[in-house]
Write a protein that holds these residues in place. Structure first.
Motif, short mmCIF file in Angstrom:
data_model
loop_
_atom_site.label_atom_id
_atom_site.label_comp_id
_atom_site.label_asym_id
_atom_site.label_seq_id
_atom_site.Cartn_x
_atom_site.Cartn_y
_atom_site.Cartn_z
N ALA A 76 14.95 9.86 -24.75
CA ALA A 76 16.17 9.55 -24.05
C ALA A 76 16.07 10.71 -22.81
N TYR A 77 15.57 11.84 -23.23
CA TYR A 77 15.31 12.92 -22.01
C TYR A 77 14.46 12.52 -21.16
N LEU A 78 13.40 11.81 -21.29
CA LEU A 78 12.30 11.41 -20.25
C LEU A 78 12.74 10.23 -19.55
N GLN A 79 13.82 9.33 -20.08
CA GLN A 79 14.44 8.38 -19.59
C GLN A 79 15.68 8.72 -18.66
N ARG A 80 16.44 9.94 -18.91
CA ARG A 80 17.33 10.66 -18.08
C ARG A 80 16.44 11.31 -16.73
N TYR A 81 15.18 11.93 -16.97
CA TYR A 81 14.56 12.55 -16.10
C TYR A 81 14.09 11.32 -15.00
N ALA A 82 13.59 10.03 -15.42
CA ALA A 82 13.21 9.16 -14.68
C ALA A 82 14.15 8.63 -13.87
N ASP A 83 15.35 8.54 -14.34
CA ASP A 83 16.55 7.86 -13.63
C ASP A 83 17.05 8.85 -12.35
N ARG A 84 16.62 10.23 -12.58
CA ARG A 84 17.01 11.23 -11.80
C ARG A 84 15.87 11.16 -10.43
N LEU A 85 14.79 10.75 -10.77
CA LEU A 85 13.67 10.87 -9.76
C LEU A 85 14.06 9.82 -8.52
N ASP A 86 13.75 10.50 -7.41
CA ASP A 86 13.91 9.73 -6.35
C ASP A 86 12.56 9.04 -6.03
N VAL A 87 12.05 8.15 -6.99
CA VAL A 87 10.69 7.60 -6.89
C VAL A 87 10.87 6.27 -7.61
N GLU A 88 9.99 5.37 -7.14
CA GLU A 88 10.08 3.91 -7.66
C GLU A 88 9.17 3.89 -8.80
N ILE A 89 9.66 3.63 -9.94
CA ILE A 89 8.84 3.29 -11.00
C ILE A 89 8.94 1.92 -11.57
N SER A 128 0.75 -1.00 -0.12
CA SER A 128 -0.01 0.12 -0.10
C SER A 128 1.01 1.32 -0.13
N PHE A 129 0.39 2.22 -0.78
CA PHE A 129 1.05 3.67 -0.92
C PHE A 129 0.19 4.79 -0.50
N ASP A 130 0.88 5.81 -0.38
CA ASP A 130 0.00 7.04 -0.30
C ASP A 130 -0.64 7.35 -1.46
N VAL A 131 0.35 7.36 -2.55
CA VAL A 131 -0.33 7.85 -3.94
C VAL A 131 0.13 6.76 -5.07
N VAL A 132 -0.48 6.49 -5.76
CA VAL A 132 -0.19 5.54 -6.89
C VAL A 132 -0.58 6.56 -8.23
N ILE A 133 0.60 6.59 -9.10
CA ILE A 133 0.44 7.32 -10.26
C ILE A 133 0.21 6.47 -11.28
N VAL A 134 -0.67 6.29 -12.13
CA VAL A 134 -0.91 5.45 -13.37
C VAL A 134 -0.51 6.16 -14.61
N GLY A 135 0.74 5.80 -15.27
CA GLY A 135 1.24 6.20 -16.07
C GLY A 135 2.57 6.78 -15.86
N GLY A 136 3.81 6.45 -16.66
CA GLY A 136 5.02 6.93 -16.29
C GLY A 136 5.74 7.47 -17.53
N GLY A 137 4.63 8.43 -18.48
CA GLY A 137 5.30 9.01 -19.32
C GLY A 137 5.70 10.65 -18.94
N GLN A 138 5.70 11.76 -19.90
CA GLN A 138 5.87 13.04 -18.95
C GLN A 138 5.05 13.46 -18.02
N SER A 139 3.64 13.10 -18.25
CA SER A 139 2.63 13.39 -17.13
C SER A 139 2.96 12.75 -15.68
N GLY A 140 3.12 11.24 -15.89
CA GLY A 140 3.55 10.72 -14.55
C GLY A 140 4.80 11.11 -13.93
N LEU A 141 5.70 11.33 -14.74
CA LEU A 141 7.22 11.88 -14.15
C LEU A 141 7.01 13.26 -13.76
N ALA A 142 6.17 14.12 -14.31
CA ALA A 142 5.97 15.40 -13.58
C ALA A 142 5.01 15.53 -12.29
N ALA A 143 4.35 14.51 -12.43
CA ALA A 143 3.33 14.12 -10.96
C ALA A 143 4.32 13.86 -9.98
#
Length: 352
Positions: A80-93, A3-18
């Motif tokens: 490639a930019y979105l993948q760099r962004y995802a790699d730098r997020l302190d979030v489980e994807i 269980s999590f506080d928030v689940v984000i459905v979608g890991g593209g630009q919108s999910g990463l920004a969220a």
């Protein structure tokens, strides 16, 4: 069940920004992405796609796009930019995790995944954007067409269409760009109910249109809302596409009156056989997993105001077209909407 506080459905630009915005608020969400990489729909777009906004206006919060700020990045650069962004997020994807349904479970939610997995959440952010469900309009005889029927979501390059008779349906950026590209290999007609409307990419000298949208405030809510329902989408052009249409490559006709088999009848009564119909008719939000919550209205569209559900305060959206402004579904605008969502959702979870 996890269980999590928030689940984000979608890991593209919108999910990463969220995810970035929620981490800034001290929350630790988990991102579920159906595909094998955190890049959303971008890897599936056609090969020649380039952004209509320069790199300087095409970044998510916290990470500039990089490189020449005045260039128009290619599809693969965005991936490639979105993948760099995802790699730098302190979030489980978690990739390869498609959400089948979301149900209310007491004060929280249960998310059922393809394959039978389950997750719990106190809140859900739908960040599948506006490009997950290709829109196929009701056109006379379309269901009976015996040639090849494609949506622009299925198009990659012009080579497979060499020598064909192709009709592209639409009047937006993708329709014009794809039709002009196809016309280098095939005989192509662009057709739509309304004429193509043009916007110069650099309208007042050397500066890009997005500079003027930014300094004028038209790029953000609420000033740009009067642009929300134009007769047709504006096609951003550096001159190449308008020149191509004026030269008849592709040519343009008003919408056909009917289809019978492979034969298309035009509004002037003439008819011809067509090999391929390519629909560049847009997309709709892919939010079917939320149907059990009763938060969707007609045609599966979300009932919301500025990304906040009108039905359930623990459900939020990021990346919808015109969620708050004309830039809401773009790299340059989704971060603003994500920050607003995170502020509101964190307050709800804190009981304020």
């Amino acid at each position: 069940m996890e269980s999590f506080d928030v689940v984000i459905v979608g890991g593209g630009q919108s999910g990463l920004a969220a995810a970035h915005a929620l981490r800034q608020r001290g929350l630790r969400p988990v991102v579920l992405e159906a595909s094998g990489q955190a890049a959303g729909s971008w890897p599936r777009y056609y090969d020649s796609l380039t952004l209509f906004s320069p790199a300087r206006y095409s970044s998510l919060p916290g990470l500039p796009f990089g490189g020449d700020p005045d260039r128009y990045p290619h599809r693969d650069e965005v991936v490639a930019y979105l993948q760099r962004y995802a790699d730098r997020l302190d979030v489980e994807i978690r990739t390869g995790r498609r959400v089948r349904s979301v149900d209310r479970d007491g004060e929280g939610f249960t998310l059922l995944l393809d394959g039978g997995g389950r997750l719990g959440a106190r809140a859900v952010v739908a960040a599948t954007g506006s490009f997950g469900r290709p829109h196929r309009p009701r056109l006379p005889g379309l269901d009976s067409f015996t040639g090849t029927l494609l949506h622009v979501a299925d198009y990659r390059s012009p080579e497979p269409f060499a020598g064909q008779r192709v009709v592209v349906v639409g009047a937006g950026n993708s329709a014009v760009q794809v039709a002009a590209e196809l016309a280098t290999r095939a005989r192509v007609t662009l057709t739509s109910r309304a004429p193509v409307r043009w916007a110069k990419q650099r309208p007042f000298g050397g500066r890009d249109l997005h500079f003027w949208l930014t300094v004028s405030g038209l790029d953000v809510a609420p000033l740009g809302r009067f642009l929300r329902n134009p007769p047709t989408q504006m096609v951003i052009d550096d001159g190449r596409y308008r020149t191509a249409l004026e030269a008849g490559a592709p040519d343009r006709c008003p919408m056909f009156s009917r289809i019978e088999g492979s034969r298309v009848t035009w509004s002037d009564g003439s008819a011809e056989d067509v090999d391929t119909l390519l629909l560049a008719t847009g997309y709709r939000p892919d939010l079917g997993c939320l149907a059990p919550l009763g938060v969707l209205g007609e045609e599966g569209l979300p009932l919301h105001h500025d990304g906040a559900s009108l039905v359930d305060p623990a459900v939020a959206y990021v990346g919808l077209e015109w969620q708050r402004s004309l830039a809401s579904a773009s790299l340059r605008g989704v971060g603003r909407d994500a920050e607003r969502m995170a502020r509101r959702l964190s307050a709800h979870l804190a009981g304020r």
